[in-house]
Design a protein around this motif. Structure first.
Motif, short mmCIF file in Angstrom:
data_model
loop_
_atom_site.label_atom_id
_atom_site.label_comp_id
_atom_site.label_asym_id
_atom_site.label_seq_id
_atom_site.Cartn_x
_atom_site.Cartn_y
_atom_site.Cartn_z
N LEU A 1 -60.98 -28.32 143.19
CA LEU A 1 -59.61 -28.28 142.70
C LEU A 1 -58.66 -27.79 143.79
O LEU A 1 -57.61 -28.40 144.04
N LEU A 2 -59.03 -26.71 144.46
CA LEU A 2 -58.17 -26.16 145.51
C LEU A 2 -58.04 -27.14 146.69
O LEU A 2 -56.95 -27.28 147.27
N ALA A 3 -59.15 -27.79 147.05
CA ALA A 3 -59.10 -28.77 148.14
C ALA A 3 -58.14 -29.90 147.80
O ALA A 3 -57.42 -30.40 148.67
N LEU A 4 -58.12 -30.30 146.54
CA LEU A 4 -57.24 -31.37 146.09
C LEU A 4 -55.78 -30.91 146.09
O LEU A 4 -54.90 -31.59 146.63
N VAL A 5 -55.54 -29.75 145.49
CA VAL A 5 -54.16 -29.25 145.35
C VAL A 5 -53.54 -28.98 146.72
O VAL A 5 -52.35 -29.27 146.93
N ARG A 6 -54.33 -28.44 147.65
CA ARG A 6 -53.78 -28.08 148.96
C ARG A 6 -54.00 -29.16 150.02
O ARG A 6 -53.76 -28.93 151.20
N ALA B 1 -56.01 -35.76 159.34
CA ALA B 1 -54.87 -35.93 160.23
C ALA B 1 -55.12 -35.25 161.58
O ALA B 1 -54.80 -35.80 162.64
N VAL B 2 -55.71 -34.06 161.54
CA VAL B 2 -56.02 -33.35 162.78
C VAL B 2 -57.05 -34.13 163.59
O VAL B 2 -56.91 -34.29 164.82
N LYS B 3 -58.06 -34.66 162.93
CA LYS B 3 -59.09 -35.43 163.63
C LYS B 3 -58.50 -36.68 164.29
O LYS B 3 -59.03 -37.18 165.27
N GLU B 4 -57.40 -37.18 163.70
CA GLU B 4 -56.75 -38.38 164.24
C GLU B 4 -55.58 -38.02 165.16
O GLU B 4 -54.74 -38.87 165.47
N ASN B 5 -55.53 -36.76 165.60
CA ASN B 5 -54.45 -36.28 166.48
C ASN B 5 -53.07 -36.49 165.87
O ASN B 5 -52.11 -36.80 166.57
N GLN B 6 -52.99 -36.29 164.55
CA GLN B 6 -51.72 -36.45 163.83
C GLN B 6 -51.22 -35.10 163.28
O GLN B 6 -50.78 -35.00 162.15
N TRP B 7 -51.32 -34.06 164.11
CA TRP B 7 -50.85 -32.74 163.72
C TRP B 7 -49.40 -32.78 163.25
O TRP B 7 -48.97 -32.02 162.39
N VAL B 8 -48.64 -33.71 163.79
CA VAL B 8 -47.22 -33.84 163.47
C VAL B 8 -46.99 -34.13 161.98
O VAL B 8 -45.89 -33.91 161.45
N LYS B 9 -48.03 -34.58 161.27
CA LYS B 9 -47.89 -34.89 159.85
C LYS B 9 -47.97 -33.65 158.95
O LYS B 9 -47.87 -33.76 157.73
N ARG B 10 -48.11 -32.47 159.53
CA ARG B 10 -48.42 -31.27 158.75
C ARG B 10 -47.44 -31.02 157.60
O ARG B 10 -47.83 -30.58 156.53
N ALA B 11 -46.18 -31.36 157.77
CA ALA B 11 -45.19 -31.10 156.72
C ALA B 11 -45.33 -32.04 155.52
O ALA B 11 -44.70 -31.82 154.49
N THR B 12 -46.16 -33.08 155.66
CA THR B 12 -46.33 -34.01 154.54
C THR B 12 -47.41 -33.54 153.56
O THR B 12 -47.52 -34.08 152.47
N ASP C 1 -57.12 -34.45 153.39
CA ASP C 1 -56.11 -35.27 154.07
C ASP C 1 -55.62 -34.60 155.36
O ASP C 1 -55.48 -35.25 156.40
N SER C 2 -55.36 -33.30 155.27
CA SER C 2 -54.81 -32.61 156.44
C SER C 2 -55.86 -32.47 157.55
O SER C 2 -55.53 -32.57 158.74
N GLN C 3 -57.12 -32.28 157.17
CA GLN C 3 -58.16 -32.22 158.18
C GLN C 3 -58.30 -33.56 158.90
O GLN C 3 -58.46 -33.63 160.11
#
Length: 325
Positions: free
Chosen positions: A119-124, A132-143, A128-130
């Protein structure tokens, strides 16, 4: 002396982490592991297991009446888990087969903790955010915007062994307002933990988070379908570590698409394994884990030891525990 042949059926974990359990079984008789399609017929399953008089079984396939009607001598079916929905216990008893399960407390903490973890992994938006980091998309953090669980209204459907532990974690870890639906809830426990025991419609109308922990039976099958989703608060999150069949999948997909359900985390599926062409697996608001709620070291040790003890007790004419038929 009677000879024993022991079949390990569809378990991906038994004996893997604790080889001593397999060694204990080998002292009793021949041991062989099998993997069958979940939908194998009872007759075919019986034929494939001909000669095996002890079975240690996972959550699938189904050991139905057809299986028992065609099976040669089967002394014991020990479930490597706490449920027995896939075993026709009436047919088992009629054919002289003892059916045992793992005591509920063995899985309590592991399954409850996984319900909250998913549940926490889904809510937070953890996955998805991990990615993004693996794809060098740190810039997406605010999404990757989530919400706090602290202080929210949490509805627990099914508040027995595991559901009560889920409720305790949300209450004492997140100061949640607890709404519980269960006809057999322990009222002393509810009072101790300041739990509100309510009707299902009330829970659906007020919960920000819903945890499904009910056992599967005639009254709980599809307990969530179109009518129930229509009652929910828009943006509700749901976690399910119980049974997939508690939810009507078509109604769930509609609720996900129209925004009523903000996210669904599940460790159980109608068909297991499920692959990436499954509509739920593909859905960007769904987190699916491969039935791993019991995959904690302490839990797997306890489950395996119980099954081995069942076999040892059987052959030594010692009374078995947690017998369901």
């Amino acid at each position: 002396m009677k000879s024993y042949k022991i079949a390990i059926v569809n378990s991906s974990s038994f004996g893997k982490y604790f080889p001593d359990q397999m060694e204990r079984l080998k002292k009793i008789g021949e041991v062989e592991s099998f993997v069958f399609d979940n939908d194998i017929s009872g007759k075919d399953l019986a034929q494939a297991l001909k000669g095996f008089n002890i079975i240690i079984a996972s959550v699938r396939p189904f050991f139905n009446k057809d299986f028992f009607d065609h099976k040669d001598e089967l002394l014991l079916l020990s479930r490597h888990g706490i449920g027995f929905n896939n075993v026709d216990v009436v047919a088992a008893k009629a054919h002289g087969t003892i059916v045992t399960i793992v005591p509920a407390l063995v899985e309590r903490d592991a399954v409850a903790e996984n319900a909250v973890t998913n549940l926490l992994a889904l809510v937070r938006r953890t996955v998805d955010s991990q990615q993004a980091v693996k794809e060098n998309q740190w810039v997406k953090r605010a999404t990757f915007l989530g919400m706090n669980v602290t202080g929210k209204a949490v509805g627990v459907i099914g508040c027995g062994n595991i559901g009560s532990r889920v409720a305790e974690i949300f209450k004492h870890g997140f100061n949640a307002r607890l709404l519980v639906v269960d006809p057999n809830v322990d009222l002393d426990w509810a009072k101790k933990h300041n739990v509100e025991v309510v009707e299902l419609d009330h829970l659906l109308q007020h919960a920000d988070v819903i945890s499904l922990n009910a056992s599967l039976n005639e009254t709980s099958y599809h307990i969530l379908q179109q009518k129930q989703f229509a009652l929910m608060k828009k943006g509700v999150y749901i976690t399910n570590t119980a049974r997939a069949e508690l939810v009507n999948e078509e109604a769930l997909l509609q609720a996900l698409d129209n925004g009523i359900v903000a996210g669904y985390a599940t460790d159980v599926m109608y068909k297991e394994p499920s692959f990436n062409d499954n509509p739920l697996v593909k859905h960007d608001k769904v987190l699916v884990t491969p039935h791993t709620s019991a995959y904690a070291i302490e839990c797997l040790r306890g489950m395996g030891d119980k099954c081995v003890s069942d076999v040892e007790n059987l052959v030594s004419n010692t009374p078995l525990v947690s017998v369901v038929s």
